[in-house]
Design a protein around this motif. Structure first.
Motif, PDB file in Angstrom:
ATOM      1  N   ASN A 130       0.797  -1.221   0.000  1.00  0.00           N
ATOM      2  CA  ASN A 130       0.000   0.000   0.000  1.00  0.00           C
ATOM      3  C   ASN A 130       0.834   1.277   0.000  1.00  0.00           C
ATOM      4  N   PHE A 131       2.114   1.176  -0.291  1.00  0.00           N
ATOM      5  CA  PHE A 131       2.946   2.373  -0.329  1.00  0.00           C
ATOM      6  C   PHE A 131       3.994   2.248  -1.422  1.00  0.00           C
ATOM      7  N   LEU A 132       4.631   3.372  -1.718  1.00  0.00           N
ATOM      8  CA  LEU A 132       5.716   3.418  -2.692  1.00  0.00           C
ATOM      9  C   LEU A 132       7.009   3.704  -1.942  1.00  0.00           C
ATOM     10  N   ARG A 133       8.121   3.277  -2.514  1.00  0.00           N
ATOM     11  CA  ARG A 133       9.423   3.448  -1.871  1.00  0.00           C
ATOM     12  C   ARG A 133      10.454   3.919  -2.889  1.00  0.00           C
ATOM     13  N   ILE A 134      11.341   4.807  -2.438  1.00  0.00           N
ATOM     14  CA  ILE A 134      12.516   5.202  -3.228  1.00  0.00           C
ATOM     15  C   ILE A 134      13.709   5.134  -2.289  1.00  0.00           C
ATOM     16  N   ASP A 135      14.728   4.367  -2.664  1.00  0.00           N
ATOM     17  CA  ASP A 135      15.974   4.321  -1.908  1.00  0.00           C
ATOM     18  C   ASP A 135      16.991   5.219  -2.583  1.00  0.00           C
ATOM     19  N   ASN A 136      17.833   5.862  -1.794  1.00  0.00           N
ATOM     20  CA  ASN A 136      18.931   6.688  -2.285  1.00  0.00           C
ATOM     21  C   ASN A 136      18.457   7.882  -3.114  1.00  0.00           C
TER      22      ASN A 136
END
Length: 196
Positions: free
Chosen positions: A14-20
């Motif tokens: 249910n969410f979005l993620r961005i690393d770095n």
């Protein structure tokens, strides 16, 4: 900033993620309210990668942490830092798009080449963020370490502490830049200090 070093959006439940992601702007309107604007990579099927921006609105429900997962304030985040973020998939169609941030975790900054040494603390200057370490009675074996806002200082158990928590006579392991000034004592930048 190189495009290929930026993270891309990943869908996780249910969410979005961005690393770095790269922090372009920070605006703090209260203890933990405001927004950050981040840059991230968008790879296209054509093989071209572009950089896009996203505004993440921060509220009192947003968890903001350092790389040790310790809570920090939004005002502790600075332009140029790298962060891992999770956020709502509901986004505005504005430029840049906006979403609500769920978590913001700062990353350890990359370091230039470094050396590590183990020495005794001789003197601490909390006001000017400096530390003298080495052999107290031998000026040629003393080094002045500059402590910056990104210097990690840990106790014997590996928990973060402040520079002022260190005491003269303690044995510390210091990871520092591999350059130093020609002054007496020589100066260099400390990246990591841990009590032994």
């Amino acid at each position: 900033m190189a495009n290929d070093s930026l993270g891309s959006i990943i869908t996780q439940g249910n969410f979005l993620r961005i690393d770095n992601a790269f922090v372009d702007e920070v605006s703090s309107s209260g203890r933990n309210t405001g927004f950050i604007i981040i840059s991230y990579s968008v790879p296209w099927q054509s093989g071209v990668t572009t950089v896009q921006q996203l505004r993440l609105n921060v509220n009192n429900n947003t968890a903001i942490m350092n790389s040790f997962r310790m809570p920090i304030r939004l005002s502790d985040i600075r332009q140029g830092m790298r962060v891992d973020v999770t956020f709502s998939p509901s986004m505005t169609r504005s430029i840049p798009p906006q979403s609500t941030a769920f978590t913001i975790v700062t990353r350890q900054p990359s370091r230039p080449s470094a050396n590590t040494t183990t020495q005794r603390v001789i003197w601490i200057d909390c006001n000017n963020s400096q530390l003298l370490a080495g052999m107290p009675n031998n000026i040629s074996r003393i080094t002045r370490y500059i402590v910056t806002s990104s210097t990690v200082i840990l106790n014997r158990n590996g928990f973060p502490i402040r520079l002022c928590d260190l005491r003269p006579g303690q044995l510390v392991q210091i990871t520092h830049a591999n350059f130093q000034t020609a002054s007496i004592p020589p100066q260099t930048t400390a990246f990591r200090i841990q009590v032994r």
